[in-house]
Design an enzyme around this catalytic site. Structure first.
Site, PDB file in Angstrom:
ATOM      1  N   ARG A 145      28.928  30.987 -48.632  1.00  0.00           N
ATOM      2  CA  ARG A 145      29.477  29.698 -48.554  1.00  0.00           C
ATOM      3  C   ARG A 145      28.514  28.799 -48.225  1.00  0.00           C
ATOM      4  O   ARG A 145      26.935  29.187 -48.187  1.00  0.00           O
ATOM      5  CB  ARG A 145      30.161  29.852 -46.995  1.00  0.00           C
ATOM      6  CG  ARG A 145      31.207  30.992 -47.005  1.00  0.00           C
ATOM      7  CD  ARG A 145      31.854  31.220 -45.805  1.00  0.00           C
ATOM      8  NE  ARG A 145      32.844  32.114 -45.568  1.00  0.00           N
ATOM      9  CZ  ARG A 145      32.705  33.456 -45.604  1.00  0.00           C
ATOM     10  NH1 ARG A 145      31.421  33.894 -45.225  1.00  0.00           N
ATOM     11  NH2 ARG A 145      33.789  34.524 -45.469  1.00  0.00           N
ATOM     12  N   LYS A 169      30.824  34.316 -41.177  1.00  0.00           N
ATOM     13  CA  LYS A 169      31.606  34.274 -39.956  1.00  0.00           C
ATOM     14  C   LYS A 169      31.812  35.307 -39.074  1.00  0.00           C
ATOM     15  O   LYS A 169      31.542  36.365 -39.198  1.00  0.00           O
ATOM     16  CB  LYS A 169      33.072  34.094 -40.673  1.00  0.00           C
ATOM     17  CG  LYS A 169      33.280  32.824 -41.235  1.00  0.00           C
ATOM     18  CD  LYS A 169      34.724  32.728 -41.853  1.00  0.00           C
ATOM     19  CE  LYS A 169      35.074  31.224 -42.489  1.00  0.00           C
ATOM     20  NZ  LYS A 169      36.373  31.280 -42.993  1.00  0.00           N
ATOM     21  N   HIS A 240      32.257  25.326 -52.757  1.00  0.00           N
ATOM     22  CA  HIS A 240      32.995  26.620 -52.730  1.00  0.00           C
ATOM     23  C   HIS A 240      33.531  26.932 -54.247  1.00  0.00           C
ATOM     24  O   HIS A 240      34.172  27.958 -54.337  1.00  0.00           O
ATOM     25  CB  HIS A 240      34.300  26.240 -51.821  1.00  0.00           C
ATOM     26  CG  HIS A 240      34.467  27.606 -50.958  1.00  0.00           C
ATOM     27  ND1 HIS A 240      33.751  27.904 -49.885  1.00  0.00           N
ATOM     28  CD2 HIS A 240      35.461  28.452 -50.617  1.00  0.00           C
ATOM     29  CE1 HIS A 240      34.111  29.050 -49.113  1.00  0.00           C
ATOM     30  NE2 HIS A 240      35.331  29.305 -49.870  1.00  0.00           N
ATOM     31  N   ARG A 243      31.340  29.612 -55.502  1.00  0.00           N
ATOM     32  CA  ARG A 243      31.863  30.863 -54.528  1.00  0.00           C
ATOM     33  C   ARG A 243      33.091  31.529 -55.457  1.00  0.00           C
ATOM     34  O   ARG A 243      33.181  32.817 -55.550  1.00  0.00           O
ATOM     35  CB  ARG A 243      32.030  30.687 -53.127  1.00  0.00           C
ATOM     36  CG  ARG A 243      32.547  31.794 -52.299  1.00  0.00           C
ATOM     37  CD  ARG A 243      32.493  31.357 -50.897  1.00  0.00           C
ATOM     38  NE  ARG A 243      33.402  32.624 -50.122  1.00  0.00           N
ATOM     39  CZ  ARG A 243      32.685  33.607 -49.556  1.00  0.00           C
ATOM     40  NH1 ARG A 243      31.551  33.605 -49.856  1.00  0.00           N
ATOM     41  NH2 ARG A 243      33.307  34.312 -48.664  1.00  0.00           N
ATOM     42  N   HIS A 266      34.106  39.002 -46.706  1.00  0.00           N
ATOM     43  CA  HIS A 266      35.606  38.961 -46.353  1.00  0.00           C
ATOM     44  C   HIS A 266      35.934  40.315 -45.112  1.00  0.00           C
ATOM     45  O   HIS A 266      35.652  41.314 -45.478  1.00  0.00           O
ATOM     46  CB  HIS A 266      36.460  39.158 -47.492  1.00  0.00           C
ATOM     47  CG  HIS A 266      36.544  37.982 -48.109  1.00  0.00           C
ATOM     48  ND1 HIS A 266      37.037  37.866 -49.428  1.00  0.00           N
ATOM     49  CD2 HIS A 266      36.225  36.653 -47.874  1.00  0.00           C
ATOM     50  CE1 HIS A 266      37.059  36.716 -49.984  1.00  0.00           C
ATOM     51  NE2 HIS A 266      36.367  35.856 -49.117  1.00  0.00           N
ATOM     52  N   TYR A 275      41.975  36.715 -55.899  1.00  0.00           N
ATOM     53  CA  TYR A 275      40.984  36.465 -57.207  1.00  0.00           C
ATOM     54  C   TYR A 275      41.564  37.516 -58.166  1.00  0.00           C
ATOM     55  O   TYR A 275      41.305  36.941 -59.212  1.00  0.00           O
ATOM     56  CB  TYR A 275      39.589  36.911 -56.736  1.00  0.00           C
ATOM     57  CG  TYR A 275      38.744  35.851 -55.931  1.00  0.00           C
ATOM     58  CD1 TYR A 275      38.285  34.600 -56.403  1.00  0.00           C
ATOM     59  CD2 TYR A 275      38.567  36.289 -54.524  1.00  0.00           C
ATOM     60  CE1 TYR A 275      37.860  33.600 -55.575  1.00  0.00           C
ATOM     61  CE2 TYR A 275      37.897  35.316 -53.933  1.00  0.00           C
ATOM     62  CZ  TYR A 275      37.744  34.088 -54.259  1.00  0.00           C
ATOM     63  OH  TYR A 275      36.886  33.109 -53.143  1.00  0.00           O
TER      64      TYR A 275
END
Length: 311
Positions: A145, A169, A240, A243, A266, A275
């Site tokens: 990110r 995150k 992004h 990414r 993730h 994806y």
């Protein structure tokens, strides 16, 4: 309720470990909540499922919020109501009774491999060309990110630049390998340009501005945007997008979903699974080549049966 809002945001950052970007988004969502309450003549105590629907309609009509923004706002409001009850600032939580909306999952946009190659070679010319080239290489090599890439420090480079540590995150860390091209660009930048940007080695950050400070996400966004224009890509190019392209290309190359999940950081495999929908072309090729009635299958041969003579 200003103190309650500040306390909730501190709770999100310190206790829940949410990122600064998420906390900022929640602060805006709370501002919209209280603006809507004032416009509709309501208080937090009066808000239940029906009032939530009115508030969401107000945000949509008056503030122009898209469905995804409304959904994120409702998540924040539900968390806020639970926090107020836990702090005994609210007697009961009726906001949680409002169901979360089901969103259509948008397939991520991706660049082709040829477009990525053109983009990585199109860093804007000038004294910061080498830094910008490295920024582009890192975005695609790591699948990181924007906040993760600008946050890379010198101490995050491991094994002579073969691995880089990303902080995602929820303060989660992961190690991602760098490809040889990215490593060569990294070596050149660290030896040739970075010492002149930070001659006293005061900064830990890898990517620096011309004044020696860390670059921001907005600077990174402009680097990608300008490179997209120079590469002749006739659609918006943003951080992004690299990414998304990273994830799609390694899936097309045969990587498993669990490996892609680990590389992207993730928390939920469901996030990674979107994806797989992008890889439809490869599935069509497999079907064409291997299905008995696929377009590339050989026509069925006639089998000859030998009649057995009775003994």
């Amino acid at each position: 309720m200003l103190d309650a809002r500040a306390g909730f945001l501190a709770h999100c950052q310190l206790d829940l470990g949410l990122s600064l970007n998420t906390v900022r988004a929640y602060r805006v969502a709370l501002d919209h909540l209280y603006a809507g309450l004032e416009a509709l003549g309501l208080t937090v105590e009066q808000v239940g499922p029906d009032e939530v629907a009115q508030l969401l309609a107000w945000c949509r009509d008056e503030r122009g919020h898209a469905a995804a923004t409304l959904a994120m706002g409702l998540v924040c409001w539900r968390m806020y109501a639970r926090y107020l009850v836990s702090e005994k600032l609210l007697t009961s939580d009726r906001i949680t009774l409002a169901p979360l909306p089901h969103l259509w999952q948008r397939l991520p946009e991706v660049l082709s491999i040829e477009e990525v190659e053109r983009l990585l070679k199109s860093a804007p010319p000038g004294p910061m060309h080498l830094r910008d080239r490295l920024a582009l290489e890192l975005l695609y090599a790591c699948g990181g990110r924007a906040s993760e890439v600008v946050g890379i420090g010198l101490s995050d480079l491991k094994e002579n630049g073969r691995l880089v540590r990303l902080r995602g995150k929820g303060r989660k860390e992961r190690m991602v390998p760098l490809n040889p091209v990215a490593r060569r660009t990294l070596t050149r930048y660290v030896k040739e340009l970075r010492p002149s940007l930070d001659p006293r080695t005061k900064s830990e950050r890898l990517l620096l501005s011309s004044r020696g400070g860390p670059i921001s996400r907005s600077v990174l966004w402009r680097i990608v945007r300008d490179a997209g224009v120079l590469a002749g890509i006739n659609r918006p190019v943003y951080t992004h997008l690299l990414r998304h392209s990273f994830a799609t290309h390694i899936l097309e190359g045969g990587a498993g979903l669990l490996a892609v999940q680990a590389l992207l950081g993730h928390a939920n495999l469901t996030t990674t699974q979107r994806y797989t929908h992008v890889d439809a072309k490869r599935l069509h090729d497999i079907h064409r080549r291997y299905h008995p009635r696929g377009l590339g299958a050989a026509p069925p041969t006639k089998q000859r049966y030998t009649r057995l003579k009775p003994r």
